[in-house]
Design a protein around this motif. Structure first.
Motif, PDB file in Angstrom:
ATOM      1  N   HIS A  83      40.984  45.635  52.482  1.00 17.94           N
ATOM      2  CA  HIS A  83      41.738  44.954  51.426  1.00 17.94           C
ATOM      3  C   HIS A  83      43.130  45.581  51.340  1.00 17.94           C
ATOM      4  O   HIS A  83      43.347  46.714  51.760  1.00 17.94           O
ATOM      5  CB  HIS A  83      41.012  45.010  50.076  1.00 17.94           C
ATOM      6  N   LEU A  84      44.045  44.810  50.825  1.00 19.14           N
ATOM      7  CA  LEU A  84      45.428  45.260  50.707  1.00 19.14           C
ATOM      8  C   LEU A  84      45.902  44.963  49.300  1.00 19.14           C
ATOM      9  O   LEU A  84      45.797  43.829  48.822  1.00 19.14           O
ATOM     10  CB  LEU A  84      46.298  44.526  51.728  1.00 19.14           C
ATOM     11  N   SER A  85      46.402  45.983  48.623  1.00 17.95           N
ATOM     12  CA  SER A  85      46.879  45.830  47.254  1.00 17.95           C
ATOM     13  C   SER A  85      48.333  45.386  47.249  1.00 17.95           C
ATOM     14  O   SER A  85      49.171  45.965  47.953  1.00 17.95           O
ATOM     15  CB  SER A  85      46.730  47.158  46.499  1.00 17.95           C
ATOM     16  N   GLU A 108      48.570  43.856  39.626  1.00 17.75           N
ATOM     17  CA  GLU A 108      47.966  44.273  40.886  1.00 17.75           C
ATOM     18  C   GLU A 108      46.889  43.278  41.304  1.00 17.75           C
ATOM     19  O   GLU A 108      45.983  42.940  40.528  1.00 17.75           O
ATOM     20  CB  GLU A 108      47.344  45.665  40.746  1.00 17.75           C
ATOM     21  N   TRP A 111      44.295  42.435  44.813  1.00 18.63           N
ATOM     22  CA  TRP A 111      43.806  42.900  46.099  1.00 18.63           C
ATOM     23  C   TRP A 111      43.526  41.697  46.989  1.00 18.63           C
ATOM     24  O   TRP A 111      42.724  40.830  46.628  1.00 18.63           O
ATOM     25  CB  TRP A 111      42.531  43.719  45.937  1.00 18.63           C
ATOM     26  N   LEU A 129      41.684  40.411  50.010  1.00 21.51           N
ATOM     27  CA  LEU A 129      40.482  40.869  50.700  1.00 21.51           C
ATOM     28  C   LEU A 129      40.382  40.258  52.095  1.00 21.51           C
ATOM     29  O   LEU A 129      40.721  39.087  52.299  1.00 21.51           O
ATOM     30  CB  LEU A 129      39.231  40.504  49.900  1.00 21.51           C
ATOM     31  N   TYR A 181      40.771  39.814  44.719  1.00 20.48           N
ATOM     32  CA  TYR A 181      40.170  40.539  43.609  1.00 20.48           C
ATOM     33  C   TYR A 181      41.270  40.959  42.656  1.00 20.48           C
ATOM     34  O   TYR A 181      42.289  41.518  43.067  1.00 20.48           O
ATOM     35  CB  TYR A 181      39.411  41.762  44.102  1.00 20.48           C
ATOM     36  N   TRP A 182      41.061  40.689  41.366  1.00 20.16           N
ATOM     37  CA  TRP A 182      42.025  40.999  40.316  1.00 20.16           C
ATOM     38  C   TRP A 182      41.420  42.126  39.478  1.00 20.16           C
ATOM     39  O   TRP A 182      40.599  41.864  38.590  1.00 20.16           O
ATOM     40  CB  TRP A 182      42.261  39.739  39.485  1.00 20.16           C
ATOM     41  N   TYR A 200      32.741  44.922  44.696  1.00 16.18           N
ATOM     42  CA  TYR A 200      33.769  44.976  43.656  1.00 16.18           C
ATOM     43  C   TYR A 200      33.140  44.678  42.298  1.00 16.18           C
ATOM     44  O   TYR A 200      32.295  43.783  42.180  1.00 16.18           O
ATOM     45  CB  TYR A 200      34.877  43.968  43.957  1.00 16.18           C
TER      46      TYR A 200
END
Length: 218
Positions: free
Chosen positions: A4-6, A13, A15, A17, A23-24, A69
């Motif tokens: 994953h990359l933020s 922010e 993510w 995936l 993903y929050w 998550y």
């Protein structure tokens, strides 16, 4: 490269995936676009020779993400069911069995164009079904990638992909997240969907996914 990359978007922010979802963390929310449950079943009813097991594979991928998550809510950005023909007893049985393993999870479906044609999922699945947009924090969660006057749009529908060119005539087309100034696109989550190539336009960041990793190309 990472699973994953933020990124920061609208001072928030998110993510990205590698399994083609967002993903929050602040909302403990998993965002999924274009899962197209029952697409293969719909094609088979039309006499087309297509793969079996795509619904179960998609639900297993969801299970993996929900285990990895911390999620209080699962939000589908449209196109949950593919077509009226998708509502077969076998497909609905799989969905009910999957839902029974996540009884306390809040699930919201923002209706997409395929949902309007397929019809709403059964009420027994316990999903909150709403029209677009769903305004949450600084974002307008939608299916169609239409601009919103006050919120940054997170949408699906187009199934974005980017073509990586290698030596000679070699190239590889990969699903991607397309992050714009006021409108961003999620790749299709479904494993049996097409893709639309997008360009590296100014002001647009592209993040491709492949081999269980995500990385920025533009």
């Amino acid at each position: 490269m990472t699973s994953h990359l933020s990124i920061e978007l609208e001072q928030t922010e998110l993510w990205l995936l590698a399994d083609k979802a967002v993903y929050w963390p602040q909302q403990q929310a998993l965002l999924i676009a274009d899962i197209h449950i029952g697409k293969a079943a719909a094609y088979r009813r039309l006499g087309q020779p297509v793969p079996h097991g795509t619904t179960q594979a998609n639900l297993q991928r969801l299970d993996t993400l929900l285990a990895r998550y911390r999620c209080e809510q699962l939000i589908f950005l449209g196109d949950f069911l593919h077509a009226p023909e998708s509502q077969t007893p076998a497909t609905l049985s799989q969905l009910h069995a999957w839902r029974a393993t996540h009884p306390s999870l809040a699930i919201t479906l923002i209706r997409g164009n395929h949902d309007r044609r397929a019809g709403d999922p059964p009420a027994s699945l316990g999903m909150n079904i709403v029209p677009e947009p769903l305004l949450l924090g600084p974002f307008a969660l939608q299916h169609e990638p239409d601009p919103h006057p006050t919120h940054h749009v997170l949408a699906g529908h187009l199934h974005p992909a980017f073509r990586l060119n290698g030596r000679g005539r070699q190239s590889l087309r990969l699903p991607c997240f397309c992050i714009g100034a006021r409108l961003s696109l999620l790749p299709a989550f479904g494993s049996f969907t097409g893709m639309m190539e997008v360009d590296a336009d100014p002001g647009r960041r592209l993040f491709v996914v492949g081999d269980e990793e995500v990385w920025q190309v533009v």
